[in-house]
Design a protein around this motif. Sequence first.
Motif, PDB file in Angstrom:
ATOM      1  N   GLU A   6       0.815  -1.211   0.000  1.00 56.12           N
ATOM      2  CA  GLU A   6       0.000   0.000   0.000  1.00 56.12           C
ATOM      3  C   GLU A   6       0.853   1.269   0.000  1.00 56.12           C
ATOM      4  N   ASN A   7       2.143   1.127  -0.233  1.00 54.28           N
ATOM      5  CA  ASN A   7       3.024   2.276  -0.349  1.00 54.28           C
ATOM      6  C   ASN A   7       2.830   2.856  -1.757  1.00 54.28           C
ATOM      7  N   LEU A   8       1.812   3.673  -1.903  1.00 51.67           N
ATOM      8  CA  LEU A   8       1.430   4.193  -3.216  1.00 51.67           C
ATOM      9  C   LEU A   8       2.517   5.071  -3.828  1.00 51.67           C
ATOM     10  N   GLU A   9       3.266   5.768  -2.983  1.00 46.80           N
ATOM     11  CA  GLU A   9       4.348   6.614  -3.503  1.00 46.80           C
ATOM     12  C   GLU A   9       5.419   5.766  -4.181  1.00 46.80           C
ATOM     13  N   ASP A  23       9.369  -8.603 -15.358  1.00 42.61           N
ATOM     14  CA  ASP A  23       9.207  -9.044 -13.969  1.00 42.61           C
ATOM     15  C   ASP A  23       8.683  -7.912 -13.086  1.00 42.61           C
ATOM     16  N   THR A  24       9.202  -6.706 -13.290  1.00 45.07           N
ATOM     17  CA  THR A  24       8.729  -5.554 -12.517  1.00 45.07           C
ATOM     18  C   THR A  24       7.264  -5.284 -12.830  1.00 45.07           C
ATOM     19  N   ASN A  25       6.905  -5.341 -14.115  1.00 44.78           N
ATOM     20  CA  ASN A  25       5.511  -5.116 -14.494  1.00 44.78           C
ATOM     21  C   ASN A  25       4.597  -6.199 -13.930  1.00 44.78           C
ATOM     22  N   LEU A  26       5.067  -7.437 -13.922  1.00 48.39           N
ATOM     23  CA  LEU A  26       4.254  -8.525 -13.355  1.00 48.39           C
ATOM     24  C   LEU A  26       4.024  -8.301 -11.861  1.00 48.39           C
ATOM     25  N   LEU A  27       5.066  -7.856 -11.155  1.00 47.03           N
ATOM     26  CA  LEU A  27       4.934  -7.560  -9.728  1.00 47.03           C
ATOM     27  C   LEU A  27       3.939  -6.411  -9.521  1.00 47.03           C
ATOM     28  N   LEU A  28       4.069  -5.368 -10.327  1.00 47.59           N
ATOM     29  CA  LEU A  28       3.142  -4.239 -10.230  1.00 47.59           C
ATOM     30  C   LEU A  28       1.700  -4.683 -10.470  1.00 47.59           C
ATOM     31  N   ILE A  29       1.497  -5.493 -11.494  1.00 43.21           N
ATOM     32  CA  ILE A  29       0.143  -5.965 -11.833  1.00 43.21           C
ATOM     33  C   ILE A  29      -0.443  -6.757 -10.663  1.00 43.21           C
ATOM     34  N   THR A  30       0.364  -7.633 -10.062  1.00 45.06           N
ATOM     35  CA  THR A  30      -0.099  -8.435  -8.926  1.00 45.06           C
ATOM     36  C   THR A  30      -0.546  -7.536  -7.775  1.00 45.06           C
ATOM     37  N   LEU A  35      -4.866  -4.160  -4.890  1.00 43.74           N
ATOM     38  CA  LEU A  35      -5.286  -2.821  -4.445  1.00 43.74           C
ATOM     39  C   LEU A  35      -6.610  -2.390  -5.074  1.00 43.74           C
ATOM     40  N   ILE A  36      -6.925  -2.910  -6.228  1.00 45.80           N
ATOM     41  CA  ILE A  36      -8.161  -2.510  -6.909  1.00 45.80           C
ATOM     42  C   ILE A  36      -9.395  -2.933  -6.099  1.00 45.80           C
ATOM     43  N   LYS A  37      -9.205  -3.919  -5.218  1.00 44.62           N
ATOM     44  CA  LYS A  37     -10.307  -4.403  -4.375  1.00 44.62           C
ATOM     45  C   LYS A  37     -10.332  -3.708  -3.016  1.00 44.62           C
ATOM     46  N   ASN A  38      -9.470  -2.717  -2.842  1.00 46.32           N
ATOM     47  CA  ASN A  38      -9.372  -2.004  -1.575  1.00 46.32           C
ATOM     48  C   ASN A  38     -10.668  -1.242  -1.291  1.00 46.32           C
ATOM     49  N   LYS A  41     -11.869   3.933  -1.773  1.00 43.52           N
ATOM     50  CA  LYS A  41     -12.134   4.177  -3.196  1.00 43.52           C
ATOM     51  C   LYS A  41     -10.973   4.887  -3.902  1.00 43.52           C
ATOM     52  N   GLU A  42     -10.269   5.747  -3.184  1.00 41.03           N
ATOM     53  CA  GLU A  42      -9.132   6.447  -3.798  1.00 41.03           C
ATOM     54  C   GLU A  42      -8.006   5.476  -4.146  1.00 41.03           C
ATOM     55  N   ILE A  43      -7.747   4.532  -3.248  1.00 38.27           N
ATOM     56  CA  ILE A  43      -6.702   3.533  -3.507  1.00 38.27           C
ATOM     57  C   ILE A  43      -7.133   2.643  -4.667  1.00 38.27           C
ATOM     58  N   ALA A  44      -8.395   2.209  -4.669  1.00 35.10           N
ATOM     59  CA  ALA A  44      -8.906   1.361  -5.756  1.00 35.10           C
ATOM     60  C   ALA A  44      -8.824   2.093  -7.095  1.00 35.10           C
ATOM     61  N   LEU A  45      -9.168   3.380  -7.100  1.00 32.59           N
ATOM     62  CA  LEU A  45      -9.095   4.184  -8.326  1.00 32.59           C
ATOM     63  C   LEU A  45      -7.644   4.328  -8.785  1.00 32.59           C
ATOM     64  N   PHE A  46      -6.733   4.580  -7.850  1.00 37.35           N
ATOM     65  CA  PHE A  46      -5.311   4.672  -8.178  1.00 37.35           C
ATOM     66  C   PHE A  46      -4.847   3.382  -8.851  1.00 37.35           C
ATOM     67  N   ALA A  47      -5.260   2.235  -8.275  1.00 34.94           N
ATOM     68  CA  ALA A  47      -4.855   0.936  -8.827  1.00 34.94           C
ATOM     69  C   ALA A  47      -5.410   0.752 -10.240  1.00 34.94           C
ATOM     70  N   ALA A  48      -6.674   1.090 -10.435  1.00 32.66           N
ATOM     71  CA  ALA A  48      -7.298   0.932 -11.758  1.00 32.66           C
ATOM     72  C   ALA A  48      -6.608   1.821 -12.791  1.00 32.66           C
ATOM     73  N   GLU A  49      -6.339   3.060 -12.417  1.00 32.26           N
ATOM     74  CA  GLU A  49      -5.666   3.977 -13.340  1.00 32.26           C
ATOM     75  C   GLU A  49      -4.243   3.516 -13.640  1.00 32.26           C
TER      76      GLU A  49
END
Length: 192
Positions: A6-9, A23-30, A35-38, A41-49
Amino acid sequence: IWDNPENLEEIERILGQKQRDLDTNLLLITILNKLIKNPDKEIALFAAESLNAIENEYNRTIESLKEDDHLKRAILYTEMAALNSAVTDLKNFYLREAFSSYRELDRKNLAEPEDYLNMSRILVELKLLLQARKIITDNNLESIDSQFLLAEIAFKERDYSSLYYLLSVLKDNMAMLDLEQKALVEFWMEID
């Protein structure tokens, strides 16, 4: 990043890097898929974007390629398939696009043995085992990776006589296999 998803920064910092590897992209996607299920709503929106931004980066890169840059296009589509492995239809769409790009290399007589091997891997992913084996045999691929792929096909087809023959070849070349391949060979050798 993995220790504190959850360290969004930190996620934003990594997203800002231009040359991220798969590998970095796969980790990010995971992480972003979690986070999209958080409930926030702001965290979920950040994840979706962020997920959308990763896909858009790939699309822009593919669109910027020269028309005859089939190898780079095939690699990028294969990566997009890996990034979308949780969504079967999307994954299969990108695999078919990657295969088409490899096929263009073949049509222009520019395909290397590794390209044929990648074509075969894609066909195995798409469960087109007969076609995958045909590409290996038609192009006389004899590398240890091609033998491993033939063993995987034989296992999936329950063709145990071919599998046992290929296992004898692989057993003599275990040092050339990666850890995942070694584990599968050992698993296949336990089958009676």
